[in-house]
Write an enzyme that holds these catalytic residues in place. Structure first.
Site, short mmCIF file in Angstrom:
data_model
loop_
_atom_site.label_atom_id
_atom_site.label_comp_id
_atom_site.label_asym_id
_atom_site.label_seq_id
_atom_site.Cartn_x
_atom_site.Cartn_y
_atom_site.Cartn_z
N ILE A 119 -1.56 15.74 -62.71
CA ILE A 119 -2.18 17.00 -62.34
C ILE A 119 -1.43 18.10 -63.10
O ILE A 119 -0.26 17.93 -63.44
CB ILE A 119 -2.19 17.27 -60.82
N ASP A 120 -2.12 19.20 -63.37
CA ASP A 120 -1.54 20.27 -64.16
C ASP A 120 -0.24 20.79 -63.54
O ASP A 120 -0.07 20.76 -62.32
CB ASP A 120 -2.51 21.45 -64.28
N ARG A 121 0.61 21.32 -64.39
CA ARG A 121 1.83 21.97 -63.91
C ARG A 121 1.50 23.07 -62.90
O ARG A 121 2.19 23.22 -61.88
CB ARG A 121 2.60 22.57 -65.09
#
Length: 246
Positions: A69-71
Site C-alpha cells: 500500500i502507498d506510503r
C-alpha cells in the site's frame, strides 16, 4: 465509528512501534501508519525506516510482504511468515481472490454507488485494465467558503478496487472529479491548502480498512480490519461526519 477486529482472532498490540491486528503461525497483519514505506525503494532513498524492518525486529523473525500500500495510505498490511505461504498469498492477490476495502474522504458529493472502469498507464506507457467500485457512506456540507462556493461539500466513500494498479484508487477518484483530500499529486491543490492552513491536516485521507480471504493453510475465511488513524478520525469530527455515521 467502527473499530477493528477479525472473525478469526484479534491480538493485543505487541510492545513495539507497529500495531499488530492479527497473527498466527503463517501470517501476520499490521495497521500501517500514514507515511511509512513498506520496504526500501529507489523512489524514496532518503528514508531509513520501513514497515518490513520494523516488524521483523519487533517479532524477531523474517517477514515477507505479500502486497503493497502507498506510503501515504494508512491501514492493513499483510505479511507471510515463510516463503511457501508468501507464494500462496501472492497468488491469491494476483488472481483477485482477496477482497480489499478502503475508506476515503473526498471532495464533493459522490453518487450513492458507482464503478470506475478507466484504464491506467504503466511507466512504460502500456495501458492496464483498471476497475474500482465505490459506495457513499456519508456526506457533509460545512459553512467554509472556497473559491466561488459559499460552502464546502465532502463525502466519505467505501472503495473496493477490483484490480490492483499503482495509485489506482487515487487516480480513479480524481478521474471522476472527487479527489482524495491531501492527495498529492492527484488531488486538488486548493482543497489540500485549505485543510493544511485551516485544520493543520495534511495526511492523505485514504485508509486500507479490510481484507477478506481464505487462509492459505487452514482455508478458514479471514476478515481482517484496521482501525482508522487518529487524523482520519479527527477529520471526520471537524467535518461533522460523526453526526451522520456514529
Amino acid at each position: 465509528m467502527d473499530g477493528g477486529g477479525s472473525i478469526q482472532k484479534r491480538l493485543a498490540v505487541n510492545n513495539g512501534p507497529l500495531e499488530i491486528i492479527y497473527r498466527d503461525e503463517q501470517i501476520i497483519a499490521i495497521n500501517k501508519p500514514h507515511g511509512l514505506l513498506v520496504h526500501r525503494t529507489k523512489i524514496a532513498t532518503e528514508r531509513d525506516v520501513f514497515a518490513l524492518q520494523l516488524l521483523r525486529d519487533q517479532i524477531g523473525q523474517r517477514v515477507y510482504p505479500v502486497h503493497r500500500i502507498d506510503r501515504k495510505t494508512s491501514g492493513i498490511l499483510l505479511f507471510a511468515l515463510n516463503e511457501d505461504v508468501n507464494a500462496r498469498l501472492s497468488t491469491l492477490f494476483r488472481e483477485q481472490q482477496i477482497a480489499k476495502t478502503y475508506w476515503a474522504i473526498v471532495r464533493g458529493f459522490t453518487d450513492a454507488t458507482g464503478t470506475i472502469d478507466y484504464a491506467l498507464k504503466k511507466d512504460n506507457g502500456q495501458l492496464q485494465e483498471s476497475i474500482t467500485h465505490y459506495k457513499t457512506l456519508a456526506q457533509t456540507e460545512i459553512p467554509v467558503p472556497l473559491g466561488k462556493f459559499e460552502t464546502s461539500r465532502y463525502s466519505l466513500v467505501e472503495v473496493q478496487p477490483e484490480t490492483g494498479r499503482m495509485h489506482q484508487i487515487r487516480k480513479h477518484l480524481a478521474h471522476i472529479h472527487h479527489p482524495i483530500i491531501a492527495d498529492r499529486p492527484h488531488g486538488c491543490n486548493k482543497q489540500n491548502r485549505l485543510f493544511k492552513d485551516k485544520w493543520s491536516m495534511d495526511s492523505m485521507l485514504l485508509h486500507a480498512k479490510e481484507l477478506e480471504f481464505k487462509h492459505p493453510v487452514t482455508h478458514d475465511v479471514l476478515r481482517l480490519r484496521a482501525k482508522i488513524s487518529s487524523e482520519f478520525e479527527r477529520t471526520l469530527s471537524f467535518l461533522k461526519f460523526e453526526k451522520i455515521i456514529s
